[in-house]
Write an enzyme that holds these catalytic residues in place. Structure first.
Site, short mmCIF file in Angstrom:
data_model
loop_
_atom_site.label_atom_id
_atom_site.label_comp_id
_atom_site.label_asym_id
_atom_site.label_seq_id
_atom_site.Cartn_x
_atom_site.Cartn_y
_atom_site.Cartn_z
N SER A 131 37.84 66.18 25.90
CA SER A 131 37.64 64.86 25.10
C SER A 131 36.42 63.84 25.50
CB SER A 131 39.04 63.98 25.25
OG SER A 131 38.89 62.86 24.87
N TYR A 155 45.55 59.98 31.14
CA TYR A 155 45.18 60.97 30.13
C TYR A 155 43.65 61.73 30.40
CZ TYR A 155 43.54 63.18 25.62
OH TYR A 155 43.09 64.08 25.01
N LYS A 159 42.15 65.35 31.76
CA LYS A 159 41.23 66.06 31.31
C LYS A 159 40.03 66.54 32.18
CE LYS A 159 43.03 66.75 27.17
NZ LYS A 159 43.26 68.00 26.64
P1 NAD Z 1 49.32 67.40 19.15
O1 NAD Z 1 50.12 66.63 19.95
O2 NAD Z 1 49.24 67.37 17.42
O3 NAD Z 1 49.20 69.06 19.53
C1 NAD Z 1 49.37 69.53 20.75
C2 NAD Z 1 50.78 70.48 20.56
O4 NAD Z 1 50.82 71.03 22.01
C3 NAD Z 1 51.68 69.93 20.05
O5 NAD Z 1 51.99 71.08 19.02
C4 NAD Z 1 53.05 70.04 21.02
O6 NAD Z 1 54.09 70.38 20.42
C5 NAD Z 1 52.27 71.07 21.95
N1 NAD Z 1 52.91 71.14 23.22
C6 NAD Z 1 52.58 69.82 24.10
N2 NAD Z 1 53.32 70.09 25.25
C7 NAD Z 1 53.20 71.29 25.45
C8 NAD Z 1 54.05 72.17 26.41
N3 NAD Z 1 54.16 72.27 27.73
N4 NAD Z 1 54.05 73.60 26.12
C9 NAD Z 1 53.58 74.20 24.94
N5 NAD Z 1 53.16 73.33 23.79
C10 NAD Z 1 53.06 72.06 24.23
O7 NAD Z 1 47.65 66.84 19.45
P2 NAD Z 1 46.13 67.28 18.83
O8 NAD Z 1 45.83 65.91 18.21
O9 NAD Z 1 46.43 68.57 17.92
O10 NAD Z 1 45.45 67.79 20.26
C11 NAD Z 1 45.26 69.08 20.56
C12 NAD Z 1 44.41 68.86 21.85
O11 NAD Z 1 43.20 68.32 21.79
C13 NAD Z 1 45.14 68.35 23.18
O12 NAD Z 1 44.98 68.83 24.35
C14 NAD Z 1 44.42 66.95 23.14
O13 NAD Z 1 44.48 66.30 24.28
C15 NAD Z 1 42.91 67.27 22.68
N6 NAD Z 1 42.25 66.25 22.18
C16 NAD Z 1 42.85 65.74 20.92
C17 NAD Z 1 42.02 64.43 20.44
C18 NAD Z 1 42.66 63.71 19.31
O14 NAD Z 1 42.31 62.59 19.05
N7 NAD Z 1 43.68 64.13 18.65
C19 NAD Z 1 40.79 64.33 20.94
C20 NAD Z 1 40.29 64.82 22.13
C21 NAD Z 1 41.13 65.85 22.47
C1 WQD Z 2 39.58 53.97 16.83
C2 WQD Z 2 39.24 52.69 16.72
C3 WQD Z 2 40.58 50.99 18.10
C4 WQD Z 2 44.30 51.37 15.76
C5 WQD Z 2 41.70 57.78 21.06
C6 WQD Z 2 41.80 58.39 22.59
C7 WQD Z 2 40.60 59.27 22.68
C8 WQD Z 2 40.61 60.53 21.77
C9 WQD Z 2 40.79 60.35 20.52
C10 WQD Z 2 42.08 62.24 22.62
C11 WQD Z 2 39.12 51.83 17.87
C12 WQD Z 2 40.56 50.73 16.49
C13 WQD Z 2 42.83 51.58 16.03
C14 WQD Z 2 44.60 50.23 15.10
C15 WQD Z 2 42.37 49.22 15.13
N1 WQD Z 2 41.77 61.16 22.17
N2 WQD Z 2 42.06 50.54 16.02
N3 WQD Z 2 43.65 49.28 15.04
O1 WQD Z 2 40.78 54.83 20.78
O2 WQD Z 2 38.64 55.71 19.72
O3 WQD Z 2 40.31 57.12 20.74
O4 WQD Z 2 41.28 59.27 20.24
O5 WQD Z 2 41.34 62.84 23.69
O6 WQD Z 2 40.91 59.77 24.15
O7 WQD Z 2 41.61 57.21 23.15
O8 WQD Z 2 40.77 56.24 18.74
O9 WQD Z 2 41.84 56.06 16.62
O10 WQD Z 2 43.04 54.87 18.93
O11 WQD Z 2 40.93 54.23 17.55
O12 WQD Z 2 41.51 48.61 15.17
O13 WQD Z 2 45.79 50.05 14.78
O14 WQD Z 2 40.05 51.81 15.74
O15 WQD Z 2 40.33 49.80 18.42
O16 WQD Z 2 38.16 50.85 17.83
P1 WQD Z 2 40.30 55.80 19.91
P2 WQD Z 2 41.71 55.34 17.61
#
Ligand code: NAD
Ligand code: WQD
Length: 346
Positions: A131, A155, A159
């Protein structure tokens, strides 16, 4: 054609990547504990990809912290997996501040467990969901992969720890092929509106929040901060369409399997930043729906601006994003409109 294990494949990003991988002709085994997802997501992936042969997508309910559950998934196919794509984990920043032990257990210990079972089964290729949160408050924006790693929440610490563990694996013995993909802000949905992001409770993230306001589930959006040093005072992010992200995973797997064993780390982002107000404007324009919003205070832990420098992945994989902010708004809305309450129809 490869045999792939997908952890967390039922989740938001995992389900979209599963669809792209099936369309690419790969056979998949998914392990997911469904703690943050629905069984329906993968059923819909099957519908969309018209997978008739059940052997192409096998689903196991299990926990990545449990070696027996993992071994069951490894035993599902006759040969070894060509690669593991590792999405399973917990991802809510606020929750991680309240429950650091749980986050370290699932994200770090879960990955440790997975690597051990991989090693026992002679599988040494893994793509990891990292991330942009690793960059904390970056000195340089757009941010390259070489920037300092200094996350500012539990978090992000998990990572960073997993990236370190993967680097230690790569140096411990030859043969590991590892890709750490640092996602910026994944949003949008498959254009069919059949699969998408389905958060539990009130959404923390901007796109699900706006979509739920548009569909009438929430009254208004609060914009977190209007005094950031940005174009209009609201914070800037690099939003990436989840289908672009999915295609990036397919490219990364091919690249790993083609080349020599190595560890690669790539930003997955567009390189373009948009402010919260620009996102609201784009969403209103694409959908024709007015989004009521009010300006609020900054959210703790937020940064003014987070944008990827995506040049390394473009150079090494020849991959870049294709979809625009309008596409992200259109497809998020297609999903929310067709599924106002996500996968469960209340
Ligand atoms: P998500 O929660 O939709 O998907 C994660 C999946 O993992 C879910 O289906 C959940 O049920 C499963 N899971 C959780 N714990 C588990 C366990 N102990 N054993 C087996 N399965 C388990 O999240 P996502 O948005 O699809 O994110 C996927 C990955 O990408 C995560 O590792 C997250 O940290 C990373 N990531 C997400 C974002 C984002 O903004 N969505 C950004 C950067 C990184
Ligand atoms: C986006 C922008 C908020 C909600 C998060 C995690 C990051 C990564 C991606 C996993 C920001 C603004 C949001 C609202 C708002 N995840 N906002 N009103 O915080 O950039 O990133 O998701 O790895 O680690 O921190 O994403 O979608 O929460 O926010 O104004 O109700 O929208 O302040 O500027 P963020 P977000």
């Amino acid at each position: 054609m490869s045999q792939l294990l997908i952890t967390g494949g039922a989740g938001f990003i995992g389900s979209h990547v599963c669809l792209s991988l099936l369309e690419g002709g790969n056979n998949l085994v998914v392990i997911d504990d469904f703690s943050n997802s629905s069984h329906q997501s993968l059923q819909r992936v099957c519908e969309l990809s018209s997978v008739k042969d059940e052997r192409r997508l096998k689903v196991f309910q299990g926990d990545i912290r449990n070696p027996k559950d993992l071994q069951n998934a490894f035993d599902a196919i006759d040969s070894a997996f060509d690669a593991v794509v590792h999405f399973a984990g917990l991802k809510a920043v606020g929750e991680s501040c309240k429950s650091p032990l749980r986050y370290w257990d699932v994200n770090v210990n879960g990955t440790r467990c997975l690597l051990e079972v991989m090693k026992n089964n002679d599988c040494r290729t893994i793509v990891f969901s990292s991330s942009a949160t690793l960059y904390g408050y970056p000195d340089q924006v757009p941010t390259p992969e070489s920037a300092d790693i200094r996350p500012v929440n539990p978090y992000g610490h998990t990572k960073a720890a997993v990236e370190q563990l993967l680097a230690d694996m790569a140096s411990s013995e030859p043969g590991w092929r590892i890709a750490c993909l640092r996602y910026f802000n994944p949003v949008g949905a498959h254009p069919s509106g059949l699969i998408g992001e389905d958060p539990n409770g009130t959404p923390n993230n901007l796109f699900p929040y706006i979509s739920q306001v548009a569909v009438g589930r929430l009254k208004e959006l609060e914009v977190f901060g209007c005094d950031w040093p940005t174009i209009d005072g609201s914070a800037v992010r690099d939003y990436i369409h989840v289908m672009d992200l999915a295609e990036g995973h397919c490219e990364a797997i091919d690249f790993l399997n083609r080349g020599k064993p190595q560890l690669i780390t790539f930003n997955l982002g567009t390189g373009n930043g948009y402010s919260v107000v620009q996102v609201i404007d784009a969403f209103e324009k694409v959908t024709g729906i007015e989004i009521p919003y009010r300006m609020g205070l900054r959210r703790i832990g937020d940064v003014a601006c987070s944008v990827a420098d995506p040049s390394l992945v473009a150079e090494r994989l020849g991959w870049k994003t294709k979809r625009s902010l309008s596409d992200m708004c259109r497809d998020s809305w297609a999903w929310q409109k067709a599924n106002p309450y996500g996968y469960c129809h209340h």
